[in-house]
Scaffold this active site. Structure first.
Site, PDB file in Angstrom:
ATOM      1  N   THR A 188      40.797  44.189  34.690  1.00 17.61           N
ATOM      2  CA  THR A 188      40.634  44.907  35.964  1.00 17.61           C
ATOM      3  C   THR A 188      41.966  45.204  36.634  1.00 17.61           C
ATOM      4  O   THR A 188      42.134  46.243  37.273  1.00 17.61           O
ATOM      5  CB  THR A 188      39.731  44.067  36.897  1.00 17.61           C
ATOM      6  OG1 THR A 188      38.450  43.947  36.280  1.00 17.61           O
ATOM      7  CG2 THR A 188      39.550  44.714  38.255  1.00 17.61           C
ATOM      8  N   SER A 235      38.650  41.886  28.903  1.00 12.24           N
ATOM      9  CA  SER A 235      38.929  40.593  28.253  1.00 12.24           C
ATOM     10  C   SER A 235      37.809  40.121  27.330  1.00 12.24           C
ATOM     11  O   SER A 235      38.057  39.334  26.410  1.00 12.24           O
ATOM     12  CB  SER A 235      39.296  39.524  29.280  1.00 12.24           C
ATOM     13  OG  SER A 235      38.243  39.276  30.161  1.00 12.24           O
ATOM     14  N   THR A 282      39.828  39.018  33.968  1.00 10.45           N
ATOM     15  CA  THR A 282      39.461  37.698  34.481  1.00 10.45           C
ATOM     16  C   THR A 282      38.207  37.133  33.798  1.00 10.45           C
ATOM     17  O   THR A 282      37.982  35.932  33.851  1.00 10.45           O
ATOM     18  CB  THR A 282      39.206  37.747  36.000  1.00 10.45           C
ATOM     19  OG1 THR A 282      38.152  38.676  36.253  1.00 10.45           O
ATOM     20  CG2 THR A 282      40.455  38.150  36.755  1.00 10.45           C
ATOM     21  N   ASP A 283      37.420  37.998  33.161  1.00 17.89           N
ATOM     22  CA  ASP A 283      36.145  37.509  32.597  1.00 17.89           C
ATOM     23  C   ASP A 283      36.360  36.371  31.589  1.00 17.89           C
ATOM     24  O   ASP A 283      35.614  35.401  31.572  1.00 17.89           O
ATOM     25  CB  ASP A 283      35.385  38.657  31.917  1.00 17.89           C
ATOM     26  CG  ASP A 283      34.725  39.588  32.933  1.00 17.89           C
ATOM     27  OD1 ASP A 283      34.810  39.298  34.140  1.00 17.89           O
ATOM     28  OD2 ASP A 283      34.122  40.594  32.521  1.00 17.89           O
TER      29      ASP A 283
HETATM   30  N1  GLU Z   1      36.196  41.342  36.147  1.00 15.47           N
HETATM   31  C1  GLU Z   1      36.912  41.536  34.946  1.00 15.47           C
HETATM   32  C2  GLU Z   1      38.414  41.527  35.247  1.00 15.47           C
HETATM   33  O1  GLU Z   1      38.717  41.028  36.255  1.00 15.47           O
HETATM   34  C3  GLU Z   1      36.402  42.725  34.191  1.00 15.47           C
HETATM   35  C4  GLU Z   1      36.934  43.017  32.882  1.00 15.47           C
HETATM   36  C5  GLU Z   1      37.821  42.027  32.138  1.00 15.47           C
HETATM   37  O2  GLU Z   1      37.658  40.806  32.208  1.00 15.47           O
HETATM   38  O3  GLU Z   1      38.686  42.523  31.426  1.00 15.47           O
HETATM   39  O4  GLU Z   1      39.289  41.973  34.607  1.00 15.47           O
END
Ligand code: GLU
Length: 326
Positions: free
Chosen positions: A14, A58, A90-91
């Site tokens: 993200t 991720s 963050t996932d």
């Molecule tokens: N909420 C996730 C992020 O913060 C979405 C996609 C990911 O993990 O790449 O990045």
């Protein structure tokens, strides 16, 4: 005075996401250079080498890719970087942090960060998180702490951090232990000293797979029964409560544990598995008798990463040492 060297790698997530058109969802498209441009202050703190190693959400990162990122990060340290920062989604941040932490043998810090709001969104948290992560990576007090996650003004140890909210800005916490430190008025402030770490060698095989299944109410054993036949090298169960499963799962686990390592963790999100409290069929005492190991405080996802790495360097017989509850 010469500024210290700092290396930053962008992997996607993200923090790197924007929408191509206003009517579309965000996707990774902001590279490392552009992320760096969002934190002009960094120029006064370090000489930065930034690279874009991926543009992935991720959930699509795999272990082989992570090993190549790790080798890049190690090379940066050998080239004189005081620390390394990685931006990513963050996932899967808690799993990536754990993976790197088991393998990071340098005293210099490896810091992971990301963002909950995409790059062009009002109140985007990416630039602040990146700057905080760089401050942590440059701090002398961050040495010998292995891999840490810096997000929303907090520093979390890789071994403890978990994503505990899907969309909130404060999406990360460290159940059981709390954050290792905080960013206070731009200063890195640790709340406890570094803890001793056991680092593993790089895996010399990577083709093996570890399954992770969650125990749930009235679940049948069909998938479980097929695990050994599907060629998995190990099985992690996210068990009920203190590490429990149903009677029928316990019987199937007894059979599987004769062939591959089976570890039972707790699916609750916090706390440890038990060791010697419950005696019913499917309890921790019964499961250990049937050949399973209990994960202690290590959550199911981190347990799966650990088992994959141990099998990869043929040290699965040390599993119990890594899962000590005290
Ligand atoms: N909420 C996730 C992020 O913060 C979405 C996609 C990911 O993990 O790449 O990045």
């Amino acid at each position: 005075m010469d500024l210290p060297k700092l290396a930053i790698a962008a992997l996607g997530g993200t923090v790197s996401m924007k929408a191509r058109h206003i009517s579309e969802g965000v996707i990774p498209m902001v590279n490392g250079e552009a992320l760096l441009a969002s934190v002009p202050e960094l120029k006064t703190l370090a000489r930065v080498n930034v690279e874009t190693l991926g543009m992935l959400p991720s959930a699509s990162v795999d272990f082989e890719f992570l090993l190549s990122v790790l080798s890049w990060a190690s090379f940066q340290i050998k080239q004189g970087a005081a620390g390394v920062v990685i931006t990513q989604g963050t996932d899967a941040l808690e799993e990536v942090a754990t993976f790197f932490d088991h393998l990071w043998h340098h005293d210099q810090p490896l810091v992971l960060t990301g963002a909950m709001r995409s790059a062009a969104q009002a109140g985007a948290d990416g630039p602040a998180n990146l700057l905080d992560a760089c401050r942590v990576a440059l701090a002398a007090s961050s040495r010998q702490r292995g891999v840490q996650v810096v997000i929303h003004g907090q520093i979390h140890q890789a071994s403890a951090v978990r994503k505990t909210d899907s969309l909130a800005l404060q999406a990360f916490s460290s159940p059981n232990v709390g954050p290792a430190g905080l960013l206070v008025e731009d200063s890195v402030c640790y709340l406890r000293p570094p803890s001793p770490r056991k680092v593993l060698p790089l895996p010399h095989q990577t083709g093996h797979r570890i399954a992770l299944l969650e125990a749930s109410l009235s679940a049948d054993t069909r998938i479980l029964e097929n695990i050994s036949g599907l060629g998995y090298a190990g099985l992690v169960i996210a068990g009920f409560g203190a590490g429990h499963v149903s009677e029928s799962w316990a019987r199937t686990i007894e059979f599987i544990a004769q062939h591959i390592p089976v570890i039972v963790a707790t699916r609750t999100g916090s706390g440890s598995t038990a060791r010697a409290t419950y005696g019913f069929d499917g309890s921790e005492i019964d499961l250990v008798r049937k050949g399973a190991l209990m994960a202690g405080f290590v959550c199911p996802r981190k347990t799966r990463i650990l088992l994959w790495l141990l099998v990869g360097c043929e040290r699965q017989d040390e599993l119990a040492d890594f899962l000590k509850q005290d």
